[in-house]
Design a protein around this motif. Structure first.
Motif, PDB file in Angstrom:
ATOM      1  N   GLN A   1      83.371  10.411 116.950  1.00 58.17           N
ATOM      2  CA  GLN A   1      84.658  10.880 117.462  1.00 58.17           C
ATOM      3  C   GLN A   1      85.769  10.691 116.431  1.00 58.17           C
ATOM      4  N   ARG A   2      85.783   9.507 115.814  1.00 57.25           N
ATOM      5  CA  ARG A   2      86.879   9.168 114.908  1.00 57.25           C
ATOM      6  C   ARG A   2      86.782   9.907 113.575  1.00 57.25           C
ATOM      7  N   GLU A   3      85.596   9.941 112.972  1.00 55.23           N
ATOM      8  CA  GLU A   3      85.452  10.523 111.639  1.00 55.23           C
ATOM      9  C   GLU A   3      85.152  12.020 111.663  1.00 55.23           C
ATOM     10  N   TYR A   4      84.430  12.473 112.700  1.00 53.35           N
ATOM     11  CA  TYR A   4      83.982  13.865 112.697  1.00 53.35           C
ATOM     12  C   TYR A   4      84.604  14.704 113.806  1.00 53.35           C
ATOM     13  N   GLY A   5      85.386  14.088 114.654  1.00 48.40           N
ATOM     14  CA  GLY A   5      86.080  14.847 115.695  1.00 48.40           C
ATOM     15  C   GLY A   5      85.168  15.478 116.723  1.00 48.40           C
TER      16      GLY A   5
END
Length: 785
Positions: free
Chosen positions: A541-545
């Motif tokens: 979620q944080r790095e790749y959305g």
């Protein structure tokens, strides 16, 4: 005719369909200059000329050719008359024979000869003959200077798929007309080079665009799903007053349908002052293509009300709509209609029927259609294989595939992508190796798509080492290749190796996708890497959305369940931003079974039963029955069994397969059919006694079955019999590989750990979840599966 939108089956796609542009360009591209009118003269050749012309006019072309040969005439005009006569009569072979006779007579071909000869070579697919004519045209100066000859050569090379040669002819032409440009555009389209076709269309001067070129450009838009460019062509049509041309209008309608703009297609259809049967077929097919089966049937009713005759293409498009309705009555109605209209046999229509029945799950009807087909194409075989796969009839898939191999058919990507999973699901390693060898012989060894499937096949059949060997040799690895290898290690309990593959994938610059994280989280769950699992779940979620989907939440539920705090698992499920599904509640049920929490298991089962209209919940009932039996709650066991009987659910009979020396041996619970059954059972009894003596450190957290009413004792279960047979029939020190079609029970799992320690052998058992690798008294799953 404009392009009919045929999409009911892959048969329709695989059949060569002539577009409107191609139809008209075939004529216009190969237009020859009108024959020269020779002035009447007296002389010795006038009788020969009159004889040849009279024979040709009467259609006696062989006689005309014989008269020319007898006279030894070198008159190019007369030879051209005979050549063109054969061509106009639909006898391209005769025309080429007449051309060869012309050369033998010493006559000099001219610009009236080559267009006809090249056109006949194209019709026959005679590349060598076409190239020879091209060489002669170059020598005589007609190839670049004469537009008719150039157009014919261009169309010839494009038709035979030799686009580079067609471009060279195009570039070498000293003069080009509208047919030249249209031929080049259509040549790109016929070779599925839509982007190049659109570039060529733009390069052409706007004043030269005619209906044929516009139709070819619209076909290119369909190939590229280029809706914006299609709208630009539509605007040009309106500016130049071509919108009332029914063929252009139908092609615009076809373009909007194939580009997914169904509302624009409806507007186009409504604005057309004249509609042919092809127009109606396009609209019906467009509705089917875009997932509007109801509108397709309504359009069909309106078509009949306006008095149009139903064609085969109409029926094919209706069958595509039938496949989307989940109501077999629609399909049967269309089937009855085409039978009454005597449209059958027709290979494309029969293939459409085959696909419709297979999508409806009516495998018997599919078999009936397939059995009656007199001309089975590769697409027909592919659809029958797909019908068996849809019903999970894997043995029938393999049998049909082997039958197909005895025919002069060459399996394609569709065939292999359907057949390989059948070998995976049967789980017979020997057959998987045979399939791998066959794939290499077919020349698919460099295909990333097919080799990804082979890699998955080996991993699912218990040979992850072979999967890795294939992966290392692949030149063109894509994200699916990495995902497959990561998941392969995950299901074999090698979570840390799977994570190493994931890090290597990122180092190689390949971004992960949602499926990658399913593989990674599965690896973390199987190997109990809770902290790493949370890290990867957060990073997606944080790095790749990426927003986690139900598969990712299911993996996290498994991971938390392995950690042991079932209340935390329940809290996680209730806090999910999406509604928990069968998969999620099933993870909680599994965790409850492994922690022997019957109350929470019943709670999870209740939630699963609320979703049972969407799923087959046989496994849920079986698991509850097993838990109640382990707890000695026999009334509850009988209650669940009674519920299963009421719902018509049957427990899958356990079956285990072990392969030795290229032969697969299958066992069921209590099996006595094997020739060595007596020895197998005796050894199983001996091992039971031996491991009981060694069992001084039994894992007390593992639920132990109480003396029960089971009909088969655990040491007679299919997996135990298969393992024993493997141990006594293989060389000492070699691993034993067993495939089981249902989850391995607690008793057998515990016993196989002890047997691996006692025998000093590595035992690998693949069940419906993962591969359990038993070695020296432990299992790679950590007693959680």
């Amino acid at each position: 005719m404009a392009t009919p939108l045929v999409l009911a089956s892959r048969g329709a796609h695989a059949t060569t369909t002539t577009t409107y542009a191609s139809q008209h360009l075939t004529a216009s591209t190969s237009k020859e200059p009108p024959p020269r009118v020779r002035p009447k003269r007296g002389g010795p050749g006038s009788r020969t000329k009159s004889l040849v012309l009279s024979h040709a006019a009467a259609g006696r072309l062989d006689a005309a050719l014989e008269a020319l040969a007898d006279a030894g005439s070198r008159d190019a005009f007369l030879h051209n008359v005979v050549i063109r006569g054969f061509a106009d009569a639909g006898l391209p072979g005769g025309a080429l024979a007449a051309y060869r006779a012309m050369l033998c007579a010493g006559a000099r071909p001219d610009r009236f000869t080559f267009p006809v000869v090249v056109k006949c070579c194209a019709r026959l697919g005679d590349l060598e003959g076409g190239r020879a004519a091209h060489s002669a045209a170059i020598r005589l100066g007609a190839a670049g200077a004469d537009v008719y000859t150039g157009n014919s050569l261009l169309a010839f090379y494009a038709r035979l798929g030799m686009v580079d040669d067609a471009e060279r002819v195009f570039d070498g032409m000293q003069a080009r007309d509208v047919v030249t440009w249209n031929s080049m555009v259509d040549g790109y389209v016929s070779n599925r080079l839509g982007a190049l076709a659109l570039d060529c269309f733009r390069e052409m001067h706007e004043a030269q665009h005619d209906g044929i070129g516009i139709i070819a450009a619209l076909a290119a838009c369909c190939l590229e799903s280029a809706l914006t460019q299609g709208r630009e062509v539509h605007a040009y049509v309106i500016r130049h007053g071509l919108e009332h041309d029914v063929k252009v209008g139908t092609s615009l309608l076809d373009m909007y349908c194939k580009c997914g703009a169904i509302a624009s297609a409806e507007n186009m259809f409504a604005s057309m002052p004249l509609r042919t049967v092809v127009t109606w077929n396009c609209m019906i097919g467009g509705y089917a293509l875009n997932g509007h089966p109801g509108e397709a049937f309504d359009c069909f009713v309106r078509m009949k009300a306006e008095g149009h005759q139903v064609e085969v293409v109409t029926a094919i498009n209706l069958l595509a709509a039938c496949a989307q309705t989940y109501n077999p009555l629609y399909g049967r109605s269309v089937h009855g209609f085409v039978a009454r209209r005597q449209f059958l046999p027709h290979v494309v229509l029969e293939t459409a029927l085959l696909e419709m029945y297979s999508k409806a799950g009516k495998v018997k009807s599919s078999e009936a259609v397939f059995g009656r087909m007199t001309n089975k194409t590769l697409v027909s075989w592919n659809n029958m294989i797909a019908a068996y796969m849809y019903k999970e009839m894997y043995r029938e898939v393999i049998a049909l595939f082997l039958e197909m191999l005895n025919l002069p058919l060459h399996p394609d990507y569709f065939t292999m992508s359907a057949v390989v999973p059948a070998f995976v699901l049967l789980g017979i390693l020997r057959q998987c190796r045979q399939m791998h060898s066959y794939i290499i012989r077919l020349g698919y060894g460099e295909s990333t798509l097919i080799m990804n499937a082979v890699m998955h096949m080996y991993a699912r059949c218990g040979d992850v080492v072979s999967s890795r060997e294939i992966f290392d040799k692949m030149a063109g690895k894509d994200v699916i290749s990495w995902n497959t290898m990561i998941m392969g290690y995950a299901i074999h309990g090698q979570g840390r190796t799977a994570l190493e593959m994931f890090y290597e994938m990122k180092c190689n610059g390949l971004p992960p996708n949602e499926s990658t994280f399913v593989s990674v989280l599965t690896a973390c769950s199987v190997s109990g890497l809770a902290d790493e699992g949370w890290t990867q779940f957060d990073s997606m979620q944080r790095e790749y959305g990426m927003m986690p989907q139900v598969e990712h939440y299911g993996c996290m539920t498994d991971l938390l369940g392995r950690a042991g705090d079932l209340r935390e698992v329940l809290k996680f499920i209730e806090g999910m931003p999406i509604a928990p599904t069968f998969r999620i509640w099933g993870s909680l049920l599994t965790a409850s079974r492994n922690r022997n929490d019957i109350d929470l298991a019943e709670y999870a089962a209740e939630r699963i039963f609320q979703l049972e209209l969407e799923h087959d919940n046989t496994g849920c009932y079986v698991l509850l029955t097993s838990m109640y039996a382990d707890a000695g709650r026999w009334r509850d066991v009988e209650r669940i069994k009674s519920l299963m009987t009421q719902k018509g659910l049957q427990r899958t009979d356990a079956r285990s397969i072990v392969e030795l020396h290229g032969v697969a041996c299958s066992f069921v619970n209590g099996d006595m059919m094997h020739p060595r059954s007596r020895t197998i059972h005796e050894v199983s009894d001996v091992l039971s006694r031996k491991i009981s003596e060694l069992d001084d450190s039994r894992n007390q957290s593992d639920p132990i079955s109480l003396p029960s009413r089971r009909t088969t004792t655990p040491n007679k279960h299919s997996v135990r019999l298969a393992v024993v047979f493997g141990l006594i029939s293989s060389e000492a020190g070699t691993p034993v590989l067993v495939k089981k079609n249902v989850r391995i029970c607690n008793d057998c799992h515990h016993a196989l750990k002890l047997i691996s320690k006692y025998s000093g052998r590595r035992i690998v058992v693949g069940d419906t979840n993962i591969y359990h690798e038993f070695s020296d008294g432990s299992c790679c799953c950590g007693d959680y599966w």
